[in-house]
Motif scaffolding. Structure first.
Motif, PDB file in Angstrom:
ATOM      1  N   ILE A 194       2.541  22.990   4.510  1.00 36.09           N
ATOM      2  CA  ILE A 194       3.491  22.085   4.929  1.00 36.09           C
ATOM      3  C   ILE A 194       2.906  20.619   4.376  1.00 36.09           C
ATOM      4  N   ILE A 195       3.542  20.012   3.850  1.00 32.28           N
ATOM      5  CA  ILE A 195       3.151  18.635   3.355  1.00 32.28           C
ATOM      6  C   ILE A 195       4.034  17.714   3.695  1.00 32.28           C
ATOM      7  N   GLY A 196       3.588  16.715   4.364  1.00 30.61           N
ATOM      8  CA  GLY A 196       4.405  15.213   4.408  1.00 30.61           C
ATOM      9  C   GLY A 196       3.940  14.074   3.367  1.00 30.61           C
ATOM     10  N   ILE A 197       4.588  13.257   3.363  1.00 33.72           N
ATOM     11  CA  ILE A 197       4.442  12.267   2.013  1.00 33.72           C
ATOM     12  C   ILE A 197       4.814  11.049   2.486  1.00 33.72           C
ATOM     13  N   SER A 198       4.159   9.807   2.023  1.00 40.61           N
ATOM     14  CA  SER A 198       4.563   8.411   2.239  1.00 40.61           C
ATOM     15  C   SER A 198       5.715   7.871   1.586  1.00 40.61           C
ATOM     16  N   GLY A 199       5.822   8.400   0.110  1.00 37.70           N
ATOM     17  CA  GLY A 199       6.901   7.883  -0.512  1.00 37.70           C
ATOM     18  C   GLY A 199       7.207   8.976  -1.874  1.00 37.70           C
ATOM     19  N   ILE A 200       8.459   8.891  -2.251  1.00 38.00           N
ATOM     20  CA  ILE A 200       8.850   9.833  -3.242  1.00 38.00           C
ATOM     21  C   ILE A 200       9.654   8.421  -4.597  1.00 38.00           C
ATOM     22  N   ASP A 201       8.883   8.231  -5.509  1.00 39.13           N
ATOM     23  CA  ASP A 201       9.384   7.336  -6.454  1.00 39.13           C
ATOM     24  C   ASP A 201      10.640   8.217  -7.363  1.00 39.13           C
ATOM     25  N   ILE A 202      11.396   7.254  -7.935  1.00 38.71           N
ATOM     26  CA  ILE A 202      12.536   7.792  -8.891  1.00 38.71           C
ATOM     27  C   ILE A 202      12.392   8.984  -9.819  1.00 38.71           C
ATOM     28  N   GLU A 203      10.822   9.033 -10.322  1.00 32.96           N
ATOM     29  CA  GLU A 203      10.621  10.059 -11.099  1.00 32.96           C
ATOM     30  C   GLU A 203      10.184  11.353 -10.513  1.00 32.96           C
ATOM     31  N   GLY A 204      10.210  11.249  -9.105  1.00 31.16           N
ATOM     32  CA  GLY A 204       9.899  12.434  -8.308  1.00 31.16           C
ATOM     33  C   GLY A 204       8.296  12.224  -7.986  1.00 31.16           C
ATOM     34  N   SER A 205       7.605  11.274  -8.506  1.00 31.59           N
ATOM     35  CA  SER A 205       5.925  11.241  -7.824  1.00 31.59           C
ATOM     36  C   SER A 205       5.892  11.140  -6.513  1.00 31.59           C
ATOM     37  N   LEU A 206       5.156  11.898  -5.993  1.00 33.86           N
ATOM     38  CA  LEU A 206       4.736  11.854  -4.540  1.00 33.86           C
ATOM     39  C   LEU A 206       3.686  10.778  -4.319  1.00 33.86           C
ATOM     40  N   LEU A 207       3.786   9.952  -3.771  1.00 31.25           N
ATOM     41  CA  LEU A 207       2.849   8.891  -3.404  1.00 31.25           C
ATOM     42  C   LEU A 207       2.503   8.869  -1.845  1.00 31.25           C
ATOM     43  N   ASP A 208       0.921   8.093  -1.916  1.00 29.02           N
ATOM     44  CA  ASP A 208       0.347   8.045  -0.666  1.00 29.02           C
ATOM     45  C   ASP A 208      -0.536   6.790  -0.784  1.00 29.02           C
ATOM     46  N   PHE A 209      -1.402   6.457   0.171  1.00 28.74           N
ATOM     47  CA  PHE A 209      -2.139   5.328   0.369  1.00 28.74           C
ATOM     48  C   PHE A 209      -3.520   5.632   0.373  1.00 28.74           C
ATOM     49  N   ASP A 210      -4.063   6.790   0.415  1.00 33.38           N
ATOM     50  CA  ASP A 210      -5.499   6.982   0.492  1.00 33.38           C
ATOM     51  C   ASP A 210      -5.827   8.233  -0.442  1.00 33.38           C
ATOM     52  N   TYR A 211      -6.605   7.811  -1.585  1.00 34.78           N
ATOM     53  CA  TYR A 211      -7.051   8.892  -2.463  1.00 34.78           C
ATOM     54  C   TYR A 211      -7.584  10.181  -1.825  1.00 34.78           C
ATOM     55  N   ARG A 212      -8.447   9.927  -0.805  1.00 30.45           N
ATOM     56  CA  ARG A 212      -9.149  10.924  -0.082  1.00 30.45           C
ATOM     57  C   ARG A 212      -8.127  12.022   0.494  1.00 30.45           C
ATOM     58  N   GLU A 213      -7.155  11.445   1.186  1.00 37.56           N
ATOM     59  CA  GLU A 213      -6.107  12.127   1.627  1.00 37.56           C
ATOM     60  C   GLU A 213      -5.386  12.920   0.902  1.00 37.56           C
ATOM     61  N   VAL A 214      -5.149  12.410  -0.445  1.00 32.15           N
ATOM     62  CA  VAL A 214      -4.271  12.991  -1.405  1.00 32.15           C
ATOM     63  C   VAL A 214      -5.206  14.025  -2.159  1.00 32.15           C
ATOM     64  N   ARG A 215      -6.419  14.054  -2.174  1.00 30.74           N
ATOM     65  CA  ARG A 215      -7.178  15.234  -2.743  1.00 30.74           C
ATOM     66  C   ARG A 215      -7.075  16.449  -1.910  1.00 30.74           C
ATOM     67  N   VAL A 216      -7.117  16.104  -0.515  1.00 29.16           N
ATOM     68  CA  VAL A 216      -6.910  17.253   0.345  1.00 29.16           C
ATOM     69  C   VAL A 216      -5.522  17.920   0.173  1.00 29.16           C
ATOM     70  N   ALA A 217      -4.556  17.102   0.177  1.00 29.11           N
ATOM     71  CA  ALA A 217      -3.158  17.494  -0.004  1.00 29.11           C
ATOM     72  C   ALA A 217      -2.807  18.303  -1.299  1.00 29.11           C
ATOM     73  N   GLN A 218      -3.545  17.809  -2.619  1.00 25.61           N
ATOM     74  CA  GLN A 218      -3.566  18.746  -3.448  1.00 25.61           C
ATOM     75  C   GLN A 218      -4.059  19.847  -3.273  1.00 25.61           C
ATOM     76  N   ALA A 219      -5.349  20.081  -2.875  1.00 28.91           N
ATOM     77  CA  ALA A 219      -6.042  21.369  -2.516  1.00 28.91           C
ATOM     78  C   ALA A 219      -5.077  22.382  -1.581  1.00 28.91           C
ATOM     79  N   ILE A 220      -4.310  21.526  -0.926  1.00 20.35           N
ATOM     80  CA  ILE A 220      -3.286  22.607   0.172  1.00 20.35           C
ATOM     81  C   ILE A 220      -2.188  23.177  -1.042  1.00 20.35           C
ATOM     82  N   ILE A 221      -1.762  22.210  -1.846  1.00 21.69           N
ATOM     83  CA  ILE A 221      -0.505  22.729  -2.770  1.00 21.69           C
ATOM     84  C   ILE A 221      -1.127  24.069  -3.456  1.00 21.69           C
ATOM     85  N   ALA A 222      -2.369  23.613  -4.197  1.00 25.21           N
ATOM     86  CA  ALA A 222      -2.748  24.421  -4.928  1.00 25.21           C
ATOM     87  C   ALA A 222      -3.504  25.875  -4.342  1.00 25.21           C
TER      88      ALA A 222
END
Length: 252
Positions: A169-197
């Protein structure tokens, strides 16, 4: 011109120049200052701009809104999303839950479930779900981010990779028009990517204020989700991505 069309044009003007004054907008749209202030306040409320004295500028892509403010923003929408989302989680399931006020709302909605196995990098989620005796709650190791109870870093990412869960279950800070999932902290993003994988099914939860919201770190794309829960129809471009990649859209 409708209010929605005018606000979309105001947003484009701010994105191009970085800042526009109320006087400029009054002159451009031939409306009253009160109408412009109302438009700016509404755009600021959904975090698309930052209000300043005499005008507005683009919201920061490097600094997230204060955690205590985010907890109460769009709370009703988050609660509606949470109530619908948890219906697809069976009793006895295993799940990752990442950082965010939306995922904390989902955690509270899960309290009626039984025998869940949870791995989280969110201390607030762990506190909420740890109250249930029949839940197993595992907190990922790593650096605790003091402002919101998020656990982040390489150690957290490595820890997540030890698991293979039914749901992420993933929350996100922003979604741009191309569908990119965006956030503010690259360390948080790395963990979320591991969760997805490491999730058999990925569930993305985001209210309408996240559409078009700017943040500087790219987590991935909405097409990596299996299910997307939101409270308003996404822009047409995002709906096409969802359809093309067989992502199930849940409007609540």
């Amino acid at each position: 011109m409708t209010q929605q069309q005018r606000q979309a044009l105001i947003l484009e003007m701010i994105k191009k120049s970085g800042f526009v004054s109320i006087d400029e907008l009054v002159e451009h749209f031939k409306v009253t200052p009160q109408t412009v202030r109302r438009d700016l306040n509404q755009l600021a409320k959904v975090q698309k701009i930052s209000r300043h004295h005499g005008g507005a500028g683009i919201e920061s892509s490097t600094v997230n809104t204060d955690y205590q403010t985010r907890k109460i923003m769009d709370l009703q929408a988050k609660e509606k999303i949470a109530a619908e989302l948890v219906r697809m989680i069976p009793n006895g399931a295993s799940l990752f839950i990442n950082i965010g006020t939306t995922t904390e709302t989902i955690a509270r909605a899960l309290l009626a479930h039984k025998s869940l196995q949870i791995v989280t990098n969110n201390l607030n989620v762990a506190s909420i779900l740890g109250a249930k005796e029949d839940f197993s709650v595992v907190i990922a190791g790593g650096e605790v981010r003091h402002r919101d109870g998020g656990v982040i870093g390489e150690t957290t990412e490595d820890f997540i990779k030890n698991f293979r869960m039914d749901f992420g279950i993933i929350g996100i800070s922003g979604i741009d028009i191309e569908g990119s999932l965006l956030d503010f902290d690259y360390r948080e993003v790395r963990v979320a990517q591991a969760i997805i994988a490491n999730s058999r099914q990925v569930i993305l939860a985001a209210d309408h204020s996240k559409f078009g919201r700017n943040a500087m770190v790219r987590l991935g794309n909405i097409n990596q989700a299996d299910h997307f829960f939101t409270d308003a129809p996404p822009p047409d471009e995002i709906q096409k991505i969802l359809s093309d990649h067989n992502v199930t859209l849940h409007l609540v």
